[in-house]
Design a protein around this motif. Structure first.
Motif, PDB file in Angstrom:
ATOM      1  N   ALA A 234       0.821  -1.216   0.000  1.00  0.00           N
ATOM      2  CA  ALA A 234       0.000   0.000   0.000  1.00  0.00           C
ATOM      3  C   ALA A 234       0.854   1.264   0.000  1.00  0.00           C
ATOM      4  N   PHE A 235       2.171   1.087  -0.107  1.00  0.00           N
ATOM      5  CA  PHE A 235       3.076   2.233  -0.091  1.00  0.00           C
ATOM      6  C   PHE A 235       4.010   2.182  -1.297  1.00  0.00           C
ATOM      7  N   ASP A 236       4.208   3.323  -1.933  1.00  0.00           N
ATOM      8  CA  ASP A 236       5.173   3.465  -3.020  1.00  0.00           C
ATOM      9  C   ASP A 236       6.499   3.982  -2.481  1.00  0.00           C
ATOM     10  N   HIS A 237       7.570   3.495  -3.064  1.00  0.00           N
ATOM     11  CA  HIS A 237       8.918   3.964  -2.725  1.00  0.00           C
ATOM     12  C   HIS A 237       9.187   5.284  -3.435  1.00  0.00           C
ATOM     13  N   VAL A 238       9.757   6.247  -2.704  1.00  0.00           N
ATOM     14  CA  VAL A 238      10.081   7.562  -3.255  1.00  0.00           C
ATOM     15  C   VAL A 238      11.514   7.912  -2.858  1.00  0.00           C
ATOM     16  N   ALA A 239      12.305   8.394  -3.816  1.00  0.00           N
ATOM     17  CA  ALA A 239      13.657   8.893  -3.528  1.00  0.00           C
ATOM     18  C   ALA A 239      13.787  10.280  -4.148  1.00  0.00           C
ATOM     19  N   LEU A 240      14.132  11.275  -3.325  1.00  0.00           N
ATOM     20  CA  LEU A 240      14.205  12.662  -3.774  1.00  0.00           C
ATOM     21  C   LEU A 240      15.538  13.281  -3.365  1.00  0.00           C
ATOM     22  N   TRP A 241      16.072  14.149  -4.224  1.00  0.00           N
ATOM     23  CA  TRP A 241      17.272  14.899  -3.914  1.00  0.00           C
ATOM     24  C   TRP A 241      16.883  16.284  -3.412  1.00  0.00           C
ATOM     25  N   ASP A 242      17.386  16.660  -2.242  1.00  0.00           N
ATOM     26  CA  ASP A 242      17.159  17.978  -1.668  1.00  0.00           C
ATOM     27  C   ASP A 242      18.459  18.767  -1.814  1.00  0.00           C
ATOM     28  N   PRO A 243      18.551  19.651  -2.820  1.00  0.00           N
ATOM     29  CA  PRO A 243      19.821  20.343  -3.058  1.00  0.00           C
ATOM     30  C   PRO A 243      20.189  21.327  -1.955  1.00  0.00           C
ATOM     31  N   GLU A 244      19.210  21.881  -1.248  1.00  0.00           N
ATOM     32  CA  GLU A 244      19.514  22.841  -0.183  1.00  0.00           C
ATOM     33  C   GLU A 244      20.191  22.145   0.995  1.00  0.00           C
ATOM     34  N   ARG A 245      19.668  20.987   1.362  1.00  0.00           N
ATOM     35  CA  ARG A 245      20.258  20.248   2.475  1.00  0.00           C
ATOM     36  C   ARG A 245      21.348  19.283   2.018  1.00  0.00           C
ATOM     37  N   ALA A 246      21.483  19.122   0.709  1.00  0.00           N
ATOM     38  CA  ALA A 246      22.475  18.215   0.119  1.00  0.00           C
ATOM     39  C   ALA A 246      22.288  16.799   0.635  1.00  0.00           C
ATOM     40  N   TRP A 247      21.043  16.305   0.565  1.00  0.00           N
ATOM     41  CA  TRP A 247      20.815  14.929   0.951  1.00  0.00           C
ATOM     42  C   TRP A 247      19.711  14.301   0.117  1.00  0.00           C
ATOM     43  N   GLU A 249      16.470  11.914   0.279  1.00  0.00           N
ATOM     44  CA  GLU A 249      15.457  11.427   1.209  1.00  0.00           C
ATOM     45  C   GLU A 249      14.758  10.221   0.593  1.00  0.00           C
ATOM     46  N   MET A 250      14.674   9.153   1.358  1.00  0.00           N
ATOM     47  CA  MET A 250      13.818   8.035   0.977  1.00  0.00           C
ATOM     48  C   MET A 250      12.535   8.147   1.779  1.00  0.00           C
ATOM     49  N   ARG A 251      11.433   7.941   1.081  1.00  0.00           N
ATOM     50  CA  ARG A 251      10.132   8.037   1.720  1.00  0.00           C
ATOM     51  C   ARG A 251       9.253   6.875   1.266  1.00  0.00           C
ATOM     52  N   LEU A 252       8.189   6.643   2.025  1.00  0.00           N
ATOM     53  CA  LEU A 252       7.134   5.726   1.628  1.00  0.00           C
ATOM     54  C   LEU A 252       5.853   6.543   1.495  1.00  0.00           C
ATOM     55  N   ARG A 253       5.215   6.445   0.329  1.00  0.00           N
ATOM     56  CA  ARG A 253       4.020   7.251   0.030  1.00  0.00           C
ATOM     57  C   ARG A 253       2.782   6.354   0.020  1.00  0.00           C
ATOM     58  N   ALA A 254       1.816   6.695   0.861  1.00  0.00           N
ATOM     59  CA  ALA A 254       0.577   5.904   0.940  1.00  0.00           C
ATOM     60  C   ALA A 254      -0.208   6.015  -0.360  1.00  0.00           C
ATOM     61  N   ARG A 255      -0.586   4.861  -0.904  1.00  0.00           N
ATOM     62  CA  ARG A 255      -1.355   4.854  -2.151  1.00  0.00           C
ATOM     63  C   ARG A 255      -2.822   5.218  -1.929  1.00  0.00           C
ATOM     64  N   ARG A 256      -3.289   5.032  -0.714  1.00  0.00           N
ATOM     65  CA  ARG A 256      -4.699   5.315  -0.404  1.00  0.00           C
ATOM     66  C   ARG A 256      -4.795   5.679   1.077  1.00  0.00           C
ATOM     67  N   ALA A 257      -5.907   6.290   1.440  1.00  0.00           N
ATOM     68  CA  ALA A 257      -6.150   6.594   2.844  1.00  0.00           C
ATOM     69  C   ALA A 257      -6.457   5.303   3.602  1.00  0.00           C
ATOM     70  N   GLU A 272      -3.208   9.595   5.076  1.00  0.00           N
ATOM     71  CA  GLU A 272      -3.989  10.145   3.977  1.00  0.00           C
ATOM     72  C   GLU A 272      -3.439   9.613   2.658  1.00  0.00           C
ATOM     73  N   ALA A 273      -4.267   9.589   1.639  1.00  0.00           N
ATOM     74  CA  ALA A 273      -3.792   9.199   0.314  1.00  0.00           C
ATOM     75  C   ALA A 273      -2.698  10.169  -0.128  1.00  0.00           C
ATOM     76  N   GLY A 274      -1.560   9.627  -0.537  1.00  0.00           N
ATOM     77  CA  GLY A 274      -0.443  10.460  -0.969  1.00  0.00           C
ATOM     78  C   GLY A 274       0.451  10.959   0.144  1.00  0.00           C
ATOM     79  N   GLU A 275       0.115  10.653   1.389  1.00  0.00           N
ATOM     80  CA  GLU A 275       0.955  11.084   2.513  1.00  0.00           C
ATOM     81  C   GLU A 275       2.286  10.347   2.494  1.00  0.00           C
ATOM     82  N   GLU A 276       3.363  11.075   2.773  1.00  0.00           N
ATOM     83  CA  GLU A 276       4.700  10.497   2.720  1.00  0.00           C
ATOM     84  C   GLU A 276       5.319  10.406   4.111  1.00  0.00           C
ATOM     85  N   MET A 277       5.978   9.291   4.356  1.00  0.00           N
ATOM     86  CA  MET A 277       6.685   9.041   5.614  1.00  0.00           C
ATOM     87  C   MET A 277       8.175   8.892   5.296  1.00  0.00           C
ATOM     88  N   ARG A 278       9.017   9.714   5.934  1.00  0.00           N
ATOM     89  CA  ARG A 278      10.455   9.648   5.668  1.00  0.00           C
ATOM     90  C   ARG A 278      11.076   8.465   6.397  1.00  0.00           C
TER      91      ARG A 278
END
Length: 320
Positions: A234-247, A249-257, A272-278
């Motif tokens: 029920a969670f999608d894997h997300v990987a994002l680059w934060d250039p300000e913090r230079a790191w 982030e891996m997150r898990l994004r809820a596919r549904r509420a 919530e649907a689309g809510e992300e957990m770091r």
């Protein structure tokens, strides 16, 4: 054969207590978080080993290249008679250092996993029966008392693991390492370096989906240990680059509420649907930033080595 000593500095129930505290804190805050150390049960460790072999994941290969090319120089500059490895795991990476330190008297691996420490020690002593191994079951982020071993001592913190600590955590960690160093001792630190966003993101979001499975494994750990009913699918894997913090982030994004129950904590957690957990921060560094953080902790950057592609660095620092 030289004696193998194992010292437990963590209470038997420390892991369970830490997991409960981390999950309760992380799932009741906004945004939600879970610490990356809980990826690493047996299955998580297998997945991470698979990740290190993926074409997109360069850090392990880059660090190994430096260790192979520079081990003799590291050994000569440090003159170490004791090697202390924080977060040692299988101790595989340090074999290159061990081989380059013929005068080494003692090896002190530090890890929270007793089984990993015993397995690594058994393999090492089969190859080097003259080596004294004193393993510590300990959390190196919570303060550390080292056994009496001959100096000079080299404390190794490899793999870029320091990047998983937030800035305040890194500062506290480096100050704690500084407190362990006597004159002549040194810190060998592995840091992943800032590079192109596409290269960084791909390393944490591989085409085969292994990192996604690794990320979701933290939910399986919470399910097994605390009786939770997370549905990893029920969670999608997300990987994002934060250039300000230079790191990264891996997150898990809820596919549904939906709502998750954690019976061991008497806790209901709504998503919530689309809510992300770091689930992980992985900071990347530049030489001037590493130097500044070492300076702030009372450490002096003496040596700086990178792989041929300039992707990863090992630095040697001593107490000011």
């Amino acid at each position: 054969m030289s004696p193998f000593l194992l010292t437990r500095t963590l209470p038997e129930d420390a892991t369970d207590a830490a997991l409960r505290a981390d999950v309760l804190h992380g799932l009741t805050r906004h945004p939600k978080t879970l610490p990356p150390k809980w990826f690493y049960d047996a299955r998580g460790s297998e997945l991470f080993e698979e990740i290190t072999r993926l074409p997109e994941y360069y850090p392990t290969r880059a660090e190994r290249e430096i260790l192979i090319d520079r081990a003799d120089e590291i050994a000569r500059v440090s003159g170490a008679r004791t090697l202390i490895e924080l977060g040692s795991g299988s101790s595989e990476k340090t074999r290159h250092l061990l081989d380059a330190l013929p005068a080494l008297h003692s090896y002190v691996p530090v890890d929270v996993s007793e089984s990993a420490l015993r397995g690594a020690a058994q393999a090492l002593l089969a190859q080097r029966p003259e080596l004294s191994v004193h393993a510590l079951i300990a959390d190196f982020t919570g303060g550390l008392a080292l056994p009496g071993t001959p100096g000079p001592r080299l404390i190794a913190f490899l793999g870029g693991t320091i990047g998983n600590l937030l800035p305040e955590g890194r500062a506290a960690f480096l100050k704690s390492v500084r407190s362990l160093l006597s004159p002549g001792d040194a810190l060998l630190l592995g840091t992943d370096l800032v590079k192109e966003e596409g290269v960084l993101v791909a390393a944490y979001d591989d085409a085969a989906g292994v990192t996604a499975e690794f990320n979701r494994n933290v939910l399986r750990v919470v399910n097994r240990e605390l009786g939770a009913d997370f549905e990893p699918a029920a969670f999608d894997h997300v990987a994002l680059w934060d250039p300000e913090r230079a790191w990264i982030e891996m997150r898990l994004r809820a596919r549904r509420a939906h709502t998750v129950k954690v019976p061991a904590l008497d806790l209901l957690v709504g998503f919530e649907a689309g809510e992300e957990m770091r689930t992980e921060v992985s900071a990347k560094f530049r030489q001037e930033g590493v130097r500044a953080e070492l300076d702030a902790a009372g450490l002096r950057l003496d040596q700086w080595w990178t792989d041929s592609g300039g992707r990863f660095a090992l630095s040697l620092a001593t107490a000011v």
